[in-house]
Design a protein around this motif. Structure first.
Motif, PDB file in Angstrom:
ATOM      1  N   TYR A  73      51.699  54.746  35.423  1.00 18.48           N
ATOM      2  CA  TYR A  73      50.332  55.278  35.385  1.00 18.48           C
ATOM      3  C   TYR A  73      49.462  54.521  36.374  1.00 18.48           C
ATOM      4  O   TYR A  73      49.871  53.486  36.911  1.00 18.48           O
ATOM      5  N   LEU A  74      48.247  55.029  36.569  1.00 21.12           N
ATOM      6  CA  LEU A  74      47.212  54.285  37.292  1.00 21.12           C
ATOM      7  C   LEU A  74      46.487  53.402  36.283  1.00 21.12           C
ATOM      8  O   LEU A  74      46.023  53.888  35.251  1.00 21.12           O
ATOM      9  N   ARG A  75      46.443  52.113  36.575  1.00 20.60           N
ATOM     10  CA  ARG A  75      45.742  51.179  35.691  1.00 20.60           C
ATOM     11  C   ARG A  75      44.697  50.404  36.480  1.00 20.60           C
ATOM     12  O   ARG A  75      44.900  50.072  37.648  1.00 20.60           O
ATOM     13  N   LEU A  76      43.585  50.094  35.797  1.00 14.85           N
ATOM     14  CA  LEU A  76      42.549  49.236  36.364  1.00 14.85           C
ATOM     15  C   LEU A  76      42.543  47.934  35.589  1.00 14.85           C
ATOM     16  O   LEU A  76      42.601  47.935  34.347  1.00 14.85           O
ATOM     17  N   TRP A  77      42.453  46.823  36.322  1.00 13.38           N
ATOM     18  CA  TRP A  77      42.467  45.490  35.727  1.00 13.38           C
ATOM     19  C   TRP A  77      41.203  44.756  36.151  1.00 13.38           C
ATOM     20  O   TRP A  77      40.817  44.806  37.313  1.00 13.38           O
ATOM     21  N   GLU A  78      40.587  44.071  35.198  1.00 15.08           N
ATOM     22  CA  GLU A  78      39.347  43.348  35.484  1.00 15.08           C
ATOM     23  C   GLU A  78      39.599  41.849  35.484  1.00 15.08           C
ATOM     24  O   GLU A  78      40.291  41.325  34.607  1.00 15.08           O
ATOM     25  N   ILE A  79      39.047  41.167  36.481  1.00 16.10           N
ATOM     26  CA  ILE A  79      39.170  39.709  36.571  1.00 16.10           C
ATOM     27  C   ILE A  79      37.864  39.093  36.061  1.00 16.10           C
ATOM     28  O   ILE A  79      36.787  39.368  36.618  1.00 16.10           O
ATOM     29  N   ASN A  80      37.962  38.299  35.027  1.00 12.39           N
ATOM     30  CA  ASN A  80      36.782  37.644  34.464  1.00 12.39           C
ATOM     31  C   ASN A  80      36.272  36.595  35.457  1.00 12.39           C
ATOM     32  O   ASN A  80      37.005  35.693  35.856  1.00 12.39           O
ATOM     33  N   GLN A  81      34.999  36.715  35.834  1.00 13.33           N
ATOM     34  CA  GLN A  81      34.478  35.838  36.888  1.00 13.33           C
ATOM     35  C   GLN A  81      34.340  34.395  36.436  1.00 13.33           C
ATOM     36  O   GLN A  81      34.341  33.482  37.259  1.00 13.33           O
ATOM     37  N   ASN A  82      34.217  34.178  35.134  1.00 12.80           N
ATOM     38  CA  ASN A  82      34.074  32.806  34.646  1.00 12.80           C
ATOM     39  C   ASN A  82      35.416  32.125  34.428  1.00 12.80           C
ATOM     40  O   ASN A  82      35.631  30.990  34.847  1.00 12.80           O
ATOM     41  N   THR A  83      36.353  32.846  33.788  1.00 14.65           N
ATOM     42  CA  THR A  83      37.628  32.221  33.427  1.00 14.65           C
ATOM     43  C   THR A  83      38.766  32.565  34.391  1.00 14.65           C
ATOM     44  O   THR A  83      39.775  31.877  34.429  1.00 14.65           O
ATOM     45  N   GLY A  84      38.604  33.651  35.168  1.00 15.35           N
ATOM     46  CA  GLY A  84      39.689  34.096  36.040  1.00 15.35           C
ATOM     47  C   GLY A  84      40.760  34.887  35.320  1.00 15.35           C
ATOM     48  O   GLY A  84      41.714  35.360  35.931  1.00 15.35           O
ATOM     49  N   ALA A  85      40.611  35.050  33.994  1.00 16.93           N
ATOM     50  CA  ALA A  85      41.622  35.787  33.225  1.00 16.93           C
ATOM     51  C   ALA A  85      41.552  37.278  33.553  1.00 16.93           C
ATOM     52  O   ALA A  85      40.489  37.815  33.876  1.00 16.93           O
ATOM     53  N   VAL A  86      42.718  37.933  33.475  1.00 17.67           N
ATOM     54  CA  VAL A  86      42.810  39.351  33.826  1.00 17.67           C
ATOM     55  C   VAL A  86      43.060  40.167  32.565  1.00 17.67           C
ATOM     56  O   VAL A  86      43.915  39.822  31.743  1.00 17.67           O
ATOM     57  N   SER A  87      42.307  41.258  32.401  1.00 10.55           N
ATOM     58  CA  SER A  87      42.538  42.155  31.265  1.00 10.55           C
ATOM     59  C   SER A  87      42.551  43.594  31.758  1.00 10.55           C
ATOM     60  O   SER A  87      41.905  43.921  32.765  1.00 10.55           O
ATOM     61  N   MET A  88      43.292  44.461  31.050  1.00 10.31           N
ATOM     62  CA  MET A  88      43.340  45.857  31.465  1.00 10.31           C
ATOM     63  C   MET A  88      42.036  46.540  31.088  1.00 10.31           C
ATOM     64  O   MET A  88      41.604  46.494  29.942  1.00 10.31           O
ATOM     65  N   ARG A  89      41.427  47.168  32.052  1.00  5.67           N
ATOM     66  CA  ARG A  89      40.137  47.835  31.847  1.00  5.67           C
ATOM     67  C   ARG A  89      40.339  49.314  31.486  1.00  5.67           C
ATOM     68  O   ARG A  89      39.593  49.881  30.698  1.00  5.67           O
ATOM     69  N   ALA A  90      41.371  49.947  32.082  1.00  9.95           N
ATOM     70  CA  ALA A  90      41.607  51.374  31.817  1.00  9.95           C
ATOM     71  C   ALA A  90      43.029  51.750  32.197  1.00  9.95           C
ATOM     72  O   ALA A  90      43.602  51.185  33.133  1.00  9.95           O
ATOM     73  N   LEU A  91      43.584  52.694  31.442  1.00  7.07           N
ATOM     74  CA  LEU A  91      44.838  53.350  31.802  1.00  7.07           C
ATOM     75  C   LEU A  91      44.494  54.819  31.972  1.00  7.07           C
ATOM     76  O   LEU A  91      43.982  55.450  31.050  1.00  7.07           O
ATOM     77  N   LEU A  92      44.728  55.363  33.164  1.00  7.65           N
ATOM     78  CA  LEU A  92      44.316  56.733  33.459  1.00  7.65           C
ATOM     79  C   LEU A  92      45.524  57.656  33.411  1.00  7.65           C
ATOM     80  O   LEU A  92      46.472  57.493  34.189  1.00  7.65           O
ATOM     81  N   ASN A  93      45.471  58.601  32.483  1.00  7.73           N
ATOM     82  CA  ASN A  93      46.592  59.511  32.240  1.00  7.73           C
ATOM     83  C   ASN A  93      46.043  60.923  32.131  1.00  7.73           C
ATOM     84  O   ASN A  93      45.239  61.216  31.254  1.00  7.73           O
TER      85      ASN A  93
END
Length: 347
Positions: A109-129
């Protein structure tokens, strides 16, 4: 401007230039073979790239790495799990650095991932289906993130379709049958309306979002019969020019959309299959190509339509080059990936 790469030979062979060569090539070794790879665009994050693993199983990884300019070494900033290898990775085309810091990836799928500007941690923002009715998904081969309007992403799939997404809403704006067989790559021109795609039917097709009932075939491969076209790159400085690659071919085809069906040039400097293409982000007449002959070549197309005989620059890597990206934020730098190594080269 003219390109000078002071390390067309390996730095170890340049007597007395250890200091100089150190600044011309930097290498990162990943714990796995690399396939997906892309430069960050944000001005406040120099020398930051994302690389994706190529492991032939479900569990794969994406790493964010950044060059420490003081030590000259890459550091891992984040790593996250990814289902299947990424077929493509792109950072949000945010040249001001004012938007949310994001990466998009394709695979199943197409996925969007967000990088937290404070911690640098990455989390999935959206899965587009866009295929909610089926438990099966048709893998995505590639995508392009529109530079003019970053809310638009176009994906290409083995199910013959291209989908244009509004990533701000997570909704598909349109899905169209683009080719007769699998679609292997998609690229936007400058602006928001026009995009092109290539696929297993051997054609390059041009689309306009304002009139999707028509598409224009601007090229069909003829060698000796229809052969799949694998990659597509649009010249962002001169939107008349596209580059494409025929499967298992050592040539790069340059097309002028004003003269359909006939290549304006064929670049024949490689000795094995070409895997990657990247137009210079800051020059209308330079393109970089890379392939299984372990070479990355830069070509000057200024003389077109006269034949282009030789590249102006060649770099020999240690293995087949699978991936190539030219940094738009730092246009003096090209990145290549081969085996488990990412290498950035000053050009």
């Amino acid at each position: 401007r003219c390109f000078v790469l002071s390390c067309t030979v390996k730095p170890s062979r340049c007597p007395g230039t250890a200091e100089m060569s150190k600044k011309e090539i930097y290498t990162y070794e990943a714990p796995w073979d690399i396939f997906g790879m892309n430069w960050s665009v944000r001005p406040d994050q120099r020398f930051r790239l994302a690389v994706g693993s190529f492991i032939e199983e479900y569990s794969n990884k994406v790493q964010i790495v950044q060059l420490n300019e003081e030590t000259g070494k890459f550091q891992e900033k984040a790593v996250f799990d990814h289902p299947y290898p990424t077929t493509k990775i792109m950072w949000v085309p945010d040249k001001q650095g004012s938007a949310v810091d994001m990466i998009a990836t394709t695979g199943d799928y197409l996925r969007l991932w967000e990088i937290n500007q404070n911690t640098g941690a990455v989390s999935m923002r959206a899965l587009l289906n866009n295929n909610k009715n089926s438990e099966f998904c048709a893998p995505l081969t590639s995508f392009d993130w529109n530079e003019t309007d970053p809310s638009i992403v176009g994906t290409s799939s083995i199910d013959t379709t291209c989908t244009i997404w509004n990533v701000a809403t997570g909704q598909a704006k349109t899905q169209l049958i683009a080719h007769d067989k699998e679609v292997f790559d998609i690229a936007f021109a400058r602006g928001v309306e026009v995009f092109a795609s290539v696929g297993a039917d051997g054609s390059v097709r041009l689309f306009d979002l304002r009139s999707l009932e028509h598409s224009t075939i601007i090229y069909e491969s003829q060698e000796p019969e229809t052969t799949p076209l694998l990659r597509l790159a649009w010249n962002k400085q001169d939107a008349n020019y596209l580059a494409t690659v025929v499967m298992d071919s050592d040539k790069v085809i340059i097309l002028d959309i004003r003269v359909p069906s006939m290549p304006v040039a064929e670049l024949a400097g490689h000795e094995a299959s070409v895997n990657g293409l990247a137009w210079a982000p800051h020059s209308h007449c330079h393109i970089c190509t890379a392939g299984d002959d372990q070479q990355a070549l830069i070509w000057d197309l200024q003389a077109l339509p006269k034949p282009i005989e030789d590249p102006i620059l060649a770099y020999k890597a240690e293995a087949e080059v699978n991936q190539l990206q030219w940094s738009s934020a730092q246009p003096d730098w090209v990145a290549i990936a081969f085996s488990n190594k990412l290498q950035i080269l000053r050009v």
